[in-house]
Write a protein that holds these residues in place. Structure first.
Motif, PDB file in Angstrom:
ATOM      1  N   LEU A 136       0.848  -1.186   0.000  1.00  0.00           N
ATOM      2  CA  LEU A 136       0.000   0.000   0.000  1.00  0.00           C
ATOM      3  C   LEU A 136       0.886   1.239   0.000  1.00  0.00           C
ATOM      4  O   LEU A 136       1.703   1.435   0.903  1.00  0.00           O
ATOM      5  CB  LEU A 136      -0.912   0.011   1.223  1.00  0.00           C
ATOM      6  N   ILE A 137       0.720   2.060  -1.034  1.00  0.00           N
ATOM      7  CA  ILE A 137       1.528   3.273  -1.191  1.00  0.00           C
ATOM      8  C   ILE A 137       0.623   4.494  -1.099  1.00  0.00           C
ATOM      9  O   ILE A 137      -0.430   4.556  -1.745  1.00  0.00           O
ATOM     10  CB  ILE A 137       2.269   3.262  -2.538  1.00  0.00           C
ATOM     11  N   GLN A 138       1.042   5.470  -0.307  1.00  0.00           N
ATOM     12  CA  GLN A 138       0.355   6.755  -0.191  1.00  0.00           C
ATOM     13  C   GLN A 138       1.362   7.843  -0.583  1.00  0.00           C
ATOM     14  O   GLN A 138       2.072   8.379   0.265  1.00  0.00           O
ATOM     15  CB  GLN A 138      -0.136   6.969   1.243  1.00  0.00           C
ATOM     16  N   PRO A 139       1.464   8.167  -1.873  1.00  0.00           N
ATOM     17  CA  PRO A 139       2.566   9.017  -2.344  1.00  0.00           C
ATOM     18  C   PRO A 139       2.591  10.424  -1.763  1.00  0.00           C
ATOM     19  O   PRO A 139       3.660  11.033  -1.685  1.00  0.00           O
ATOM     20  CB  PRO A 139       2.364   9.046  -3.861  1.00  0.00           C
ATOM     21  N   ASP A 140       1.446  10.952  -1.355  1.00  0.00           N
ATOM     22  CA  ASP A 140       1.421  12.266  -0.715  1.00  0.00           C
ATOM     23  C   ASP A 140       1.176  12.160   0.785  1.00  0.00           C
ATOM     24  O   ASP A 140       0.861  13.161   1.444  1.00  0.00           O
ATOM     25  CB  ASP A 140       0.346  13.161  -1.352  1.00  0.00           C
TER      26      ASP A 140
END
Length: 326
Positions: A284-288
């Protein structure tokens, strides 16, 4: 484009690459010594005298390359800012036009390499705007300049010798070998050593042309991804929603869990999501950061990151490809 030109008369590489005036010699003597060393190294790798002379004679450092190499990038863009530019309506529309024009080609590439058209289109679009901007620097001059002045001289010197080997093969002329200031070449933006390992002559000439041939360029991108571990029809990832049950601040972006586990934790998939087995490992990636966009990324995502080790880049490639081929 601004250049610092060093005036000289050089009869032959093997003759020492002598400059014509004392002032020019003082300004570029060490560069000429460097070229003599490169000449010897290229000769030891089997590069012909004619190629070495044609590529290295009269060569001078490029001040623009030096300036760009010394300029420290400022990573101040947010994901929202970065993606808005890379996923613009104009880029998507142009991508769809190019996709339509190359459907048969992409199908043939898929048959041979098993790499989906979307990710190829995404990389092509981000790297060179579908082949329309491949960089205007002489690759030989850029690599020579960086081999002489940069903080990684051995790397760039090796890439320069690889570039000379490509020229010697007849694939491209010194004048036709253009690319970025750091030596990335053609429509896929391959470094010379990558070209020698992975570029593909899809048109069957035996000499991959990643500068003017769309088939060779797209097949070379596919071969790169396949070699990097791309897995058939599996998706790269997908955008997701995080419910209030998800402790977003505690998520480790490097921790892979089965898709079923993420769903049990409160991750929700969007309509028309790709077909993925619930056992598929995902991160799971949350770039901001917390509160911004969220993505589940699958093993094929890592193949994209081999092309460019940036989450912003890899996410943009995947999303652009999806938008183009939707």
């Amino acid at each position: 484009m601004r250049r610092r030109t060093l005036i000289r008369s050089i009869p032959a590489v093997s003759a020492g690459l002598l400059v014509s005036t004392a002032a020019a010699a003082r300004a570029a003597g060490s560069f000429q010594e460097f070229l003599v060393e490169v000449d010897a190294q290229a000769a030891a790798h089997g590069v012909s005298y004619a190629t070495r002379r044609a590529a290295l004679n009269g060569l001078s450092p490029n001040q623009d390359v030096i300036d760009l190499d010394n300029r420290q990038p400022e990573f101040t863009q947010t994901w929202a800012q970065y993606s808005a530019k890379r996923l613009s309506a104009a880029r998507v529309a142009t991508g769809r036009q190019n996709y339509g024009a190359n459907r048969t080609l992409l199908a043939a590439i898929y048959t041979q390499f098993g790499v989906a058209p979307g990710v190829i289109m995404g990389i092509w679009g981000l790297e060179t705007n579908y082949g329309t901007y491949t960089g205007g620097f002489s690759v030989v001059q850029a690599l020579a300049t960086l081999g002489w002045t940069s903080h990684r001289p051995s790397y760039f010197r090796s890439e320069l010798v690889s570039a000379l080997s490509i020229i010697d093969s007849g694939a491209v002329t010194p004048q036709g070998m253009t690319g970025s200031y750091a030596g990335a070449m053609g429509q896929p933006q391959f470094m010379p050593s990558v070209y020698l390992k992975l570029a593909v002559s899809f048109t069957g000439t035996g000499r991959p042309d990643i500068w003017t041939s769309v088939p060779d360029s797209l097949a070379s991108i596919a071969n790169y991804l396949l070699t990097s571990g791309w897995r058939g029809d599996e998706p790269w990832g997908e955008a997701v929603l995080l419910t209030s049950r998800v402790d977003a601040a505690a998520i480790d972006p490097d921790q892979a869990e089965p898709l079923s586990s993420w769903m049990a934790m409160g991750v929700r998939r969007l309509p028309n999501h790709p077909a993925v087995a619930y056992s598929m490992p995902a991160r799971l990636i949350q770039p901001d950061g917390v509160g911004g966009d969220a993505f589940l990324v699958y093993p094929n995502y890592h193949a994209i990151r081999r092309y460019n080790p940036s989450d912003f880049y890899a996410l943009s490639v995947g999303l652009l490809g999806d938008l183009i081929t939707a």
